[in-house]
Design a protein around this motif. Structure first.
Motif, PDB file in Angstrom:
ATOM      1  N   GLY A  96       0.815  -1.211   0.000  1.00  0.00           N
ATOM      2  CA  GLY A  96       0.000   0.000   0.000  1.00  0.00           C
ATOM      3  C   GLY A  96       0.842   1.251   0.000  1.00  0.00           C
ATOM      4  N   ARG A  97       0.350   2.268  -0.653  1.00  0.00           N
ATOM      5  CA  ARG A  97       0.997   3.576  -0.672  1.00  0.00           C
ATOM      6  C   ARG A  97      -0.051   4.631  -0.314  1.00  0.00           C
ATOM      7  NH1 ARG A  97       4.395   0.419  -1.062  1.00  0.00           N
ATOM      8  NH2 ARG A  97       6.176   0.298  -2.492  1.00  0.00           N
ATOM      9  N   VAL A  98       0.361   5.606   0.481  1.00  0.00           N
ATOM     10  CA  VAL A  98      -0.480   6.755   0.787  1.00  0.00           C
ATOM     11  C   VAL A  98       0.109   7.962   0.086  1.00  0.00           C
ATOM     12  CG1 VAL A  98      -1.362   8.276   2.598  1.00  0.00           C
ATOM     13  CG2 VAL A  98      -1.233   5.809   2.987  1.00  0.00           C
ATOM     14  N   VAL A  99      -0.699   8.622  -0.744  1.00  0.00           N
ATOM     15  CA  VAL A  99      -0.263   9.781  -1.512  1.00  0.00           C
ATOM     16  C   VAL A  99      -1.234  10.921  -1.264  1.00  0.00           C
ATOM     17  CG1 VAL A  99       0.762   8.289  -3.284  1.00  0.00           C
ATOM     18  CG2 VAL A  99      -1.583   9.126  -3.584  1.00  0.00           C
ATOM     19  N   THR A 100      -0.919  12.087  -1.778  1.00  0.00           N
ATOM     20  CA  THR A 100      -1.815  13.223  -1.605  1.00  0.00           C
ATOM     21  C   THR A 100      -3.056  13.080  -2.479  1.00  0.00           C
ATOM     22  OG1 THR A 100      -0.810  14.530  -3.366  1.00  0.00           O
ATOM     23  CG2 THR A 100       0.150  14.736  -1.163  1.00  0.00           C
ATOM     24  N   ASP A 101      -4.127  13.724  -2.046  1.00  0.00           N
ATOM     25  CA  ASP A 101      -5.338  13.748  -2.872  1.00  0.00           C
ATOM     26  C   ASP A 101      -5.078  14.493  -4.177  1.00  0.00           C
ATOM     27  OD1 ASP A 101      -4.976  16.090  -1.405  1.00  0.00           O
ATOM     28  OD2 ASP A 101      -7.116  16.460  -1.137  1.00  0.00           O
ATOM     29  N   ALA A 102      -4.087  15.397  -4.168  1.00  0.00           N
ATOM     30  CA  ALA A 102      -3.741  16.121  -5.390  1.00  0.00           C
ATOM     31  C   ALA A 102      -3.214  15.175  -6.462  1.00  0.00           C
ATOM     32  CB  ALA A 102      -2.707  17.202  -5.100  1.00  0.00           C
ATOM     33  N   LEU A 103      -2.419  14.185  -6.053  1.00  0.00           N
ATOM     34  CA  LEU A 103      -1.834  13.269  -7.029  1.00  0.00           C
ATOM     35  C   LEU A 103      -2.890  12.385  -7.671  1.00  0.00           C
ATOM     36  CD1 LEU A 103       0.527  12.078  -8.517  1.00  0.00           C
ATOM     37  CD2 LEU A 103       1.006  10.622  -6.548  1.00  0.00           C
ATOM     38  N   ILE A 104      -3.814  11.849  -6.881  1.00  0.00           N
ATOM     39  CA  ILE A 104      -4.849  11.008  -7.489  1.00  0.00           C
ATOM     40  C   ILE A 104      -5.799  11.845  -8.338  1.00  0.00           C
ATOM     41  CG2 ILE A 104      -4.659   9.239  -5.706  1.00  0.00           C
ATOM     42  CD1 ILE A 104      -7.335  10.274  -4.559  1.00  0.00           C
ATOM     43  N   SER A 105      -6.022  13.105  -7.942  1.00  0.00           N
ATOM     44  CA  SER A 105      -6.856  13.995  -8.751  1.00  0.00           C
ATOM     45  C   SER A 105      -6.201  14.269 -10.098  1.00  0.00           C
ATOM     46  CB  SER A 105      -7.099  15.313  -8.019  1.00  0.00           C
ATOM     47  OG  SER A 105      -7.862  15.116  -6.852  1.00  0.00           O
ATOM     48  N   LEU A 106      -4.891  14.521 -10.073  1.00  0.00           N
ATOM     49  CA  LEU A 106      -4.158  14.790 -11.297  1.00  0.00           C
ATOM     50  C   LEU A 106      -4.162  13.575 -12.226  1.00  0.00           C
ATOM     51  CD1 LEU A 106      -1.347  16.940 -12.142  1.00  0.00           C
ATOM     52  CD2 LEU A 106      -0.692  14.560 -12.290  1.00  0.00           C
ATOM     53  N   GLN A 107      -3.928  12.402 -11.655  1.00  0.00           N
ATOM     54  CA  GLN A 107      -3.912  11.194 -12.473  1.00  0.00           C
ATOM     55  C   GLN A 107      -5.285  10.928 -13.072  1.00  0.00           C
ATOM     56  OE1 GLN A 107      -1.184   9.372 -13.206  1.00  0.00           O
ATOM     57  NE2 GLN A 107      -2.411   8.065 -14.557  1.00  0.00           N
ATOM     58  N   GLY A 108      -6.323  11.140 -12.293  1.00  0.00           N
ATOM     59  CA  GLY A 108      -7.672  10.924 -12.807  1.00  0.00           C
ATOM     60  C   GLY A 108      -8.044  11.895 -13.901  1.00  0.00           C
ATOM     61  N   ILE A 116      -2.324  21.051 -15.326  1.00  0.00           N
ATOM     62  CA  ILE A 116      -2.540  21.503 -13.953  1.00  0.00           C
ATOM     63  C   ILE A 116      -3.925  21.075 -13.504  1.00  0.00           C
ATOM     64  CG2 ILE A 116      -2.785  23.528 -12.444  1.00  0.00           C
ATOM     65  CD1 ILE A 116      -0.875  25.011 -14.305  1.00  0.00           C
ATOM     66  N   VAL A 117      -4.006  20.664 -12.250  1.00  0.00           N
ATOM     67  CA  VAL A 117      -5.282  20.302 -11.648  1.00  0.00           C
ATOM     68  C   VAL A 117      -5.457  21.080 -10.353  1.00  0.00           C
ATOM     69  CG1 VAL A 117      -6.484  18.462 -10.415  1.00  0.00           C
ATOM     70  CG2 VAL A 117      -5.509  18.011 -12.659  1.00  0.00           C
ATOM     71  N   GLY A 118      -6.641  21.651 -10.175  1.00  0.00           N
ATOM     72  CA  GLY A 118      -7.022  22.243  -8.902  1.00  0.00           C
ATOM     73  C   GLY A 118      -8.277  21.547  -8.417  1.00  0.00           C
ATOM     74  N   ALA A 119      -8.265  21.064  -7.200  1.00  0.00           N
ATOM     75  CA  ALA A 119      -9.402  20.308  -6.662  1.00  0.00           C
ATOM     76  C   ALA A 119     -10.024  21.080  -5.505  1.00  0.00           C
ATOM     77  CB  ALA A 119      -8.946  18.932  -6.193  1.00  0.00           C
ATOM     78  N   PHE A 120     -11.345  21.246  -5.566  1.00  0.00           N
ATOM     79  CA  PHE A 120     -12.064  22.060  -4.585  1.00  0.00           C
ATOM     80  C   PHE A 120     -13.280  21.304  -4.063  1.00  0.00           C
ATOM     81  CE2 PHE A 120     -10.222  24.576  -7.974  1.00  0.00           C
ATOM     82  CZ  PHE A 120      -9.315  25.343  -7.265  1.00  0.00           C
ATOM     83  N   GLY A 121     -13.154  20.811  -2.851  1.00  0.00           N
ATOM     84  CA  GLY A 121     -14.259  20.162  -2.171  1.00  0.00           C
ATOM     85  C   GLY A 121     -14.304  20.688  -0.752  1.00  0.00           C
ATOM     86  N   THR A 122     -14.348  19.799   0.215  1.00  0.00           N
ATOM     87  CA  THR A 122     -14.230  20.231   1.609  1.00  0.00           C
ATOM     88  C   THR A 122     -12.906  20.945   1.819  1.00  0.00           C
ATOM     89  OG1 THR A 122     -15.570  18.345   2.316  1.00  0.00           O
ATOM     90  CG2 THR A 122     -14.261  19.451   3.997  1.00  0.00           C
ATOM     91  N   GLY A 123     -11.839  20.423   1.192  1.00  0.00           N
ATOM     92  CA  GLY A 123     -10.527  21.071   1.196  1.00  0.00           C
ATOM     93  C   GLY A 123     -10.172  21.530  -0.203  1.00  0.00           C
ATOM     94  N   SER A 124      -8.931  21.962  -0.379  1.00  0.00           N
ATOM     95  CA  SER A 124      -8.469  22.354  -1.718  1.00  0.00           C
ATOM     96  C   SER A 124      -6.989  22.029  -1.850  1.00  0.00           C
ATOM     97  CB  SER A 124      -8.700  23.849  -1.984  1.00  0.00           C
ATOM     98  OG  SER A 124      -7.868  24.643  -1.153  1.00  0.00           O
ATOM     99  N   VAL A 125      -6.577  21.741  -3.088  1.00  0.00           N
ATOM    100  CA  VAL A 125      -5.185  21.383  -3.343  1.00  0.00           C
ATOM    101  C   VAL A 125      -4.925  21.498  -4.836  1.00  0.00           C
ATOM    102  CG1 VAL A 125      -5.599  18.909  -3.698  1.00  0.00           C
ATOM    103  CG2 VAL A 125      -3.415  19.676  -2.710  1.00  0.00           C
ATOM    104  N   TYR A 126      -3.652  21.664  -5.194  1.00  0.00           N
ATOM    105  CA  TYR A 126      -3.266  21.826  -6.600  1.00  0.00           C
ATOM    106  C   TYR A 126      -2.089  20.909  -6.906  1.00  0.00           C
ATOM    107  CZ  TYR A 126      -5.756  26.245  -5.885  1.00  0.00           C
ATOM    108  OH  TYR A 126      -6.676  27.198  -5.554  1.00  0.00           O
ATOM    109  N   ALA A 274     -10.998  11.622  -9.167  1.00  0.00           N
ATOM    110  CA  ALA A 274      -9.874  11.269  -8.301  1.00  0.00           C
ATOM    111  C   ALA A 274      -9.869   9.785  -7.956  1.00  0.00           C
ATOM    112  CB  ALA A 274      -9.925  12.101  -7.026  1.00  0.00           C
ATOM    113  N   LEU A 275     -11.043   9.188  -7.782  1.00  0.00           N
ATOM    114  CA  LEU A 275     -11.084   7.765  -7.473  1.00  0.00           C
ATOM    115  C   LEU A 275     -10.488   6.942  -8.604  1.00  0.00           C
ATOM    116  CD1 LEU A 275     -11.857   5.395  -5.706  1.00  0.00           C
ATOM    117  CD2 LEU A 275     -14.174   5.517  -6.652  1.00  0.00           C
ATOM    118  N   GLN A 276     -10.828   7.298  -9.841  1.00  0.00           N
ATOM    119  CA  GLN A 276     -10.242   6.585 -10.976  1.00  0.00           C
ATOM    120  C   GLN A 276      -8.734   6.782 -11.018  1.00  0.00           C
ATOM    121  OE1 GLN A 276     -11.483   4.366 -12.972  1.00  0.00           O
ATOM    122  NE2 GLN A 276      -9.620   4.159 -14.182  1.00  0.00           N
ATOM    123  N   GLY A 277      -8.282   7.988 -10.647  1.00  0.00           N
ATOM    124  CA  GLY A 277      -6.850   8.233 -10.575  1.00  0.00           C
ATOM    125  C   GLY A 277      -6.174   7.328  -9.568  1.00  0.00           C
TER     126      GLY A 277
END
Length: 294
Positions: A96-108, A116-126, A274-277
């Motif tokens: 198992g690997r734990v990565v940032t939500d930004a990385l899975i968002s970018l891959q997805g 560039i990916v910017g993700a905006f939900g409860t939190g935010s990250v780029y 992000a889940l698909q990522g």
């Protein structure tokens, strides 16, 4: 021999999982409670595992299969101190690997392409990928970061409502609505704020955008401030030949009308979420590809 991969998107409101075979075909999905490791590490781990178990059940597999699965878990805060390592060390998966939500968002959103990916939900990250190299910014958590996130919109609304109550700043329909919700008692708002989690603040985000669209001065200021924060982060990552910008998350569509026109030609719809990522990275891990990136 491990033949299955599981990708997990640990969000501040809910945690989603999908189990896939070696070719990336999704066999089952699961969902559980929030996985905000910065504010609740223990329950985040429980929800990560529960989402994985539900995905296995949905695929017709036994929960015991967890111990023979390769997994990639994407969560906000994985880049902060040892939070990600602590989750990774407690995972029940074979690998198992734990990565940032930004990385899975970018891959997805981009697959293996640059952008560039910017993700905006409860939190935010780029995050950005340029010539195969990754660079991420933000994702520092609600207390000192996550600008333009749902949680920050809600927190800013609480602050503006109290300022309006004290007549430091003008009131508006949205501040009056918030005060009415709390019985026109500022102490009730303070009590809420001192115990609320990011997802509790984030539930006010739709209210902010609704009032902003109607021209409410306070709501408009909150959204404009958030849009400025988005622009600052995008400009930090942007380069002249950048092929695309993808905005993700529950607030992405709401923000698009508020962004500067200079970004509009680059805005592109994400290929996947992000889940698909997370699933794609887990499959790469399973197949022994790009282990360093995962």
């Amino acid at each position: 021999m491990t033949e299955l991969a599981i990708g997990i998107d640990g969000g501040g409101t809910s945690c989603r999982a999908a189990v896939a075979d070696r070719d990336g075909n999704v066999l089952g999905r699961g969902k559980s409670g929030p996985a905000n490791i910065l504010s609740d590490l223990e329950n985040s781990l429980l929800n990560i595992v529960e989402a994985a178990r539900q995905a296995l059940r949905d695929a017709g597999l036994e929960a015991e299969a967890l111990s023979s699965i390769a997994s990639v878990v994407g969560v906000a805060g994985a880049n902060v101190m040892d939070y990600g390592q602590r989750i990774e060390g407690a995972l029940p998966f074979a690998e198992g690997r734990v990565v940032t939500d930004a990385l899975i968002s970018l891959q997805g959103a981009l697959g293996d392409a640059d952008g560039i990916v910017g993700a905006f939900g409860t939190g935010s990250v780029y995050n950005a990928r340029r010539d195969g190299r990754l660079k991420g910014i933000g994702g520092w958590g609600f207390v000192v970061g996550d600008q333009a996130s749902g949680a920050r919109l809600g927190r800013d609304l609480m602050e503006r409502s109290l300022l309006a109550h004290d007549r430091v700043r003008p009131a508006s329909p949205i501040t009056e609505a918030v005060m009415a919700e709390y019985g026109d008692d500022p102490e009730q708002i303070v009590d809420f704020a001192h115990t609320a989690r990011p997802k509790d603040f984030a539930r006010y985000a739709p209210m902010v955008f609704k009032h902003a669209a109607e021209g409410d001065a306070v709501a408009v200021d909150i959204v404009r401030d958030a849009a400025t924060a988005i622009a600052e982060s995008l400009d930090t990552l942007l380069w002249p030949e950048c092929p695309s910008i993808c905005l993700l998350g529950g607030l992405a569509e709401a923000y698009e009308p508020w962004l500067s026109e200079r970004y509009k030609p680059l805005l592109a719809r994400p290929k996947n979420d992000a889940l698909q990522g997370a699933v794609e990275l887990a499959v790469k891990l399973l197949n022994g590809q790009q282990r360093g990136e995962a």
